[in-house]
Scaffold this motif. Structure first.
Motif, PDB file in Angstrom:
ATOM      1  N   LEU A   3       0.822  -1.134  -0.194  1.00  0.00           N
ATOM      2  CA  LEU A   3       0.103  -0.131  -0.050  1.00  0.00           C
ATOM      3  C   LEU A   3       0.766   1.291   0.020  1.00  0.00           C
ATOM      4  O   LEU A   3       0.645   2.015  -0.806  1.00  0.00           O
ATOM      5  N   MET A   4       1.880   1.265   0.782  1.00  0.00           N
ATOM      6  CA  MET A   4       2.880   2.339   0.721  1.00  0.00           C
ATOM      7  C   MET A   4       3.402   2.501  -0.536  1.00  0.00           C
ATOM      8  O   MET A   4       3.648   3.684  -0.768  1.00  0.00           O
ATOM      9  N   ASN A   5       3.767   1.546  -0.770  1.00  0.00           N
ATOM     10  CA  ASN A   5       4.490   1.746  -2.346  1.00  0.00           C
ATOM     11  C   ASN A   5       3.768   2.128  -3.452  1.00  0.00           C
ATOM     12  O   ASN A   5       4.002   2.935  -4.260  1.00  0.00           O
ATOM     13  N   ASP A   6       2.465   1.557  -3.399  1.00  0.00           N
ATOM     14  CA  ASP A   6       1.467   1.907  -4.320  1.00  0.00           C
ATOM     15  C   ASP A   6       1.196   3.484  -4.396  1.00  0.00           C
ATOM     16  O   ASP A   6       1.225   4.109  -5.416  1.00  0.00           O
ATOM     17  N   LYS A   7       0.992   4.125  -3.054  1.00  0.00           N
ATOM     18  CA  LYS A   7       0.654   5.362  -2.966  1.00  0.00           C
ATOM     19  C   LYS A   7       1.846   6.249  -3.422  1.00  0.00           C
ATOM     20  O   LYS A   7       1.629   7.412  -4.077  1.00  0.00           O
ATOM     21  N   VAL A   8       3.033   5.975  -2.946  1.00  0.00           N
ATOM     22  CA  VAL A   8       4.394   6.680  -3.376  1.00  0.00           C
ATOM     23  C   VAL A   8       4.552   6.592  -5.026  1.00  0.00           C
ATOM     24  O   VAL A   8       4.718   7.719  -5.551  1.00  0.00           O
ATOM     25  N   HIS A   9       4.290   5.516  -5.501  1.00  0.00           N
ATOM     26  CA  HIS A   9       4.345   5.517  -6.969  1.00  0.00           C
ATOM     27  C   HIS A   9       3.347   6.187  -7.732  1.00  0.00           C
ATOM     28  O   HIS A   9       3.577   6.926  -8.782  1.00  0.00           O
ATOM     29  N   ALA A  10       2.082   6.173  -7.104  1.00  0.00           N
ATOM     30  CA  ALA A  10       0.908   6.823  -7.828  1.00  0.00           C
ATOM     31  C   ALA A  10       1.383   8.407  -7.755  1.00  0.00           C
ATOM     32  O   ALA A  10       1.080   9.082  -8.773  1.00  0.00           O
ATOM     33  N   TYR A  11       1.738   9.038  -6.571  1.00  0.00           N
ATOM     34  CA  TYR A  11       2.063  10.173  -6.631  1.00  0.00           C
ATOM     35  C   TYR A  11       3.145  10.580  -7.409  1.00  0.00           C
ATOM     36  O   TYR A  11       3.042  11.661  -8.161  1.00  0.00           O
ATOM     37  N   LYS A  12       4.239   9.804  -7.643  1.00  0.00           N
ATOM     38  CA  LYS A  12       5.275  10.168  -8.752  1.00  0.00           C
ATOM     39  C   LYS A  12       4.759  10.064 -10.050  1.00  0.00           C
ATOM     40  O   LYS A  12       5.410  10.740 -10.953  1.00  0.00           O
ATOM     41  N   ASP A  13       3.799   9.121 -10.404  1.00  0.00           N
ATOM     42  CA  ASP A  13       3.168   8.956 -11.744  1.00  0.00           C
ATOM     43  C   ASP A  13       2.372  10.360 -11.913  1.00  0.00           C
ATOM     44  O   ASP A  13       2.411  10.791 -13.092  1.00  0.00           O
ATOM     45  N   GLN A  14       1.888  10.923 -10.953  1.00  0.00           N
ATOM     46  CA  GLN A  14       1.030  11.955 -11.080  1.00  0.00           C
ATOM     47  C   GLN A  14       1.857  13.125 -11.380  1.00  0.00           C
ATOM     48  O   GLN A  14       1.501  14.258 -12.044  1.00  0.00           O
ATOM     49  N   ILE A  15       3.104  13.302 -10.563  1.00  0.00           N
ATOM     50  CA  ILE A  15       3.993  14.329 -10.812  1.00  0.00           C
ATOM     51  C   ILE A  15       4.436  14.373 -12.398  1.00  0.00           C
ATOM     52  O   ILE A  15       4.655  15.469 -12.912  1.00  0.00           O
ATOM     53  N   SER A  16       4.653  13.212 -12.632  1.00  0.00           N
ATOM     54  CA  SER A  16       5.299  12.978 -14.068  1.00  0.00           C
ATOM     55  C   SER A  16       4.107  13.628 -15.135  1.00  0.00           C
ATOM     56  O   SER A  16       4.488  14.405 -16.143  1.00  0.00           O
ATOM     57  N   GLN A  17       2.945  13.210 -14.918  1.00  0.00           N
ATOM     58  CA  GLN A  17       1.581  13.687 -15.723  1.00  0.00           C
ATOM     59  C   GLN A  17       1.629  15.023 -15.545  1.00  0.00           C
ATOM     60  O   GLN A  17       1.395  15.903 -16.640  1.00  0.00           O
ATOM     61  N   MET A  18       1.724  15.719 -14.419  1.00  0.00           N
ATOM     62  CA  MET A  18       1.655  17.280 -14.195  1.00  0.00           C
ATOM     63  C   MET A  18       2.709  18.120 -15.172  1.00  0.00           C
ATOM     64  O   MET A  18       2.634  18.967 -15.866  1.00  0.00           O
ATOM     65  N   GLU A  19       3.960  17.459 -14.846  1.00  0.00           N
ATOM     66  CA  GLU A  19       5.062  17.804 -15.868  1.00  0.00           C
ATOM     67  C   GLU A  19       4.830  18.091 -17.415  1.00  0.00           C
ATOM     68  O   GLU A  19       5.441  19.048 -18.095  1.00  0.00           O
ATOM     69  N   ASN A  20       3.933  17.159 -17.793  1.00  0.00           N
ATOM     70  CA  ASN A  20       3.406  17.632 -19.364  1.00  0.00           C
ATOM     71  C   ASN A  20       2.937  18.953 -19.396  1.00  0.00           C
ATOM     72  O   ASN A  20       2.848  19.248 -20.357  1.00  0.00           O
ATOM     73  N   TYR A  21       1.957  19.277 -18.243  1.00  0.00           N
ATOM     74  CA  TYR A  21       1.214  20.553 -18.504  1.00  0.00           C
ATOM     75  C   TYR A  21       2.185  21.689 -18.139  1.00  0.00           C
ATOM     76  O   TYR A  21       2.255  22.808 -18.735  1.00  0.00           O
ATOM     77  N   LEU A  22       3.093  21.394 -17.030  1.00  0.00           N
ATOM     78  CA  LEU A  22       3.741  22.662 -16.312  1.00  0.00           C
ATOM     79  C   LEU A  22       5.350  22.062 -16.130  1.00  0.00           C
ATOM     80  O   LEU A  22       5.695  22.115 -15.098  1.00  0.00           O
ATOM     81  N   PRO A  23       5.988  21.899 -17.073  1.00  0.00           N
ATOM     82  CA  PRO A  23       7.496  21.215 -17.027  1.00  0.00           C
ATOM     83  C   PRO A  23       8.320  22.241 -15.992  1.00  0.00           C
ATOM     84  O   PRO A  23       8.922  21.666 -15.207  1.00  0.00           O
ATOM     85  N   SER A  24       8.228  23.570 -16.275  1.00  0.00           N
ATOM     86  CA  SER A  24       9.077  24.313 -15.374  1.00  0.00           C
ATOM     87  C   SER A  24       8.696  24.257 -13.890  1.00  0.00           C
ATOM     88  O   SER A  24       9.532  24.485 -13.266  1.00  0.00           O
ATOM     89  N   VAL A  25       7.408  24.215 -13.695  1.00  0.00           N
ATOM     90  CA  VAL A  25       7.102  24.107 -12.260  1.00  0.00           C
ATOM     91  C   VAL A  25       7.354  22.998 -11.746  1.00  0.00           C
ATOM     92  O   VAL A  25       8.119  23.162 -10.638  1.00  0.00           O
ATOM     93  N   VAL A  26       7.113  21.753 -12.143  1.00  0.00           N
ATOM     94  CA  VAL A  26       7.487  20.431 -11.786  1.00  0.00           C
ATOM     95  C   VAL A  26       9.120  20.315 -11.589  1.00  0.00           C
ATOM     96  O   VAL A  26       9.712  20.026 -10.702  1.00  0.00           O
ATOM     97  N   GLN A  27       9.993  20.970 -12.499  1.00  0.00           N
ATOM     98  CA  GLN A  27      11.298  20.639 -12.498  1.00  0.00           C
ATOM     99  C   GLN A  27      11.841  21.922 -11.471  1.00  0.00           C
ATOM    100  O   GLN A  27      12.759  21.673 -10.790  1.00  0.00           O
ATOM    101  N   SER A  28      11.402  22.972 -11.407  1.00  0.00           N
ATOM    102  CA  SER A  28      11.746  24.064 -10.340  1.00  0.00           C
ATOM    103  C   SER A  28      11.275  23.158  -8.932  1.00  0.00           C
ATOM    104  O   SER A  28      12.122  23.575  -8.067  1.00  0.00           O
ATOM    105  N   TYR A  29      10.434  22.809  -8.722  1.00  0.00           N
ATOM    106  CA  TYR A  29      10.024  22.043  -7.417  1.00  0.00           C
ATOM    107  C   TYR A  29      10.963  20.908  -7.224  1.00  0.00           C
ATOM    108  O   TYR A  29      11.663  21.133  -6.209  1.00  0.00           O
ATOM    109  N   HIS A  30      11.262  20.230  -7.997  1.00  0.00           N
ATOM    110  CA  HIS A  30      12.179  19.178  -7.930  1.00  0.00           C
ATOM    111  C   HIS A  30      13.783  19.674  -7.589  1.00  0.00           C
ATOM    112  O   HIS A  30      14.543  19.329  -6.868  1.00  0.00           O
ATOM    113  N   GLN A  31      14.062  20.810  -8.313  1.00  0.00           N
ATOM    114  CA  GLN A  31      15.461  21.306  -8.070  1.00  0.00           C
ATOM    115  C   GLN A  31      15.377  21.885  -6.408  1.00  0.00           C
ATOM    116  O   GLN A  31      16.366  21.768  -5.767  1.00  0.00           O
TER     117      GLN A  31
END
Length: 109
Positions: A3-31
């Motif tokens: 369950l823990m791994n599923d939720k963390v992976h789901a979050y990471k997948d959703q962040i990756s999808q958000m990056e399609n719309y707002l790449p600079s925001v996601v990249q800035s957040y990660h930096q």
């Protein structure tokens, strides 16, 4: 654990999808977060334990799971993790108490 791994992976997948719309925001957040979690005066393990405590206080399930994993990967023991849980509980209880004795008593008087 799954369950823990599923939720963390789901979050990471959703962040990756958000990056399609707002790449600079996601990249800035990660930096930004990458810089924040680098060792400085506080080591990486301590920073992960702090983040875990904040995640617990904020009732953020994904951050709780993620920062437990990260704290362990930085060498935190189960005892250190559980002490972090205790500190978060003390802060949470203290928060409610301090607001109760200041705000509530002010209204009552």
């Amino acid at each position: 654990m799954t369950l823990m791994n599923d939720k963390v992976h789901a979050y990471k997948d959703q962040i990756s999808q958000m990056e399609n719309y707002l790449p600079s925001v996601v990249q800035s957040y990660h930096q930004f977060t990458g810089e924040c979690f680098q060792a400085g005066q506080l080591d990486e393990k301590t920073k992960q334990l702090i983040a875990l405590g904040i995640g617990l206080f904020a009732n953020n399930e994904v951050c709780t799971f993620y920062h437990v994993q990260e704290a362990r990967s930085k060498g935190a023991s189960d005892q250190e993790i559980m002490e972090t849980v205790a500190v978060a509980a003390a802060v949470g209880g203290g928060h409610a108490l301090s607001q109760g004795v200041t705000r509530v008593q002010k209204v009552l008087s």
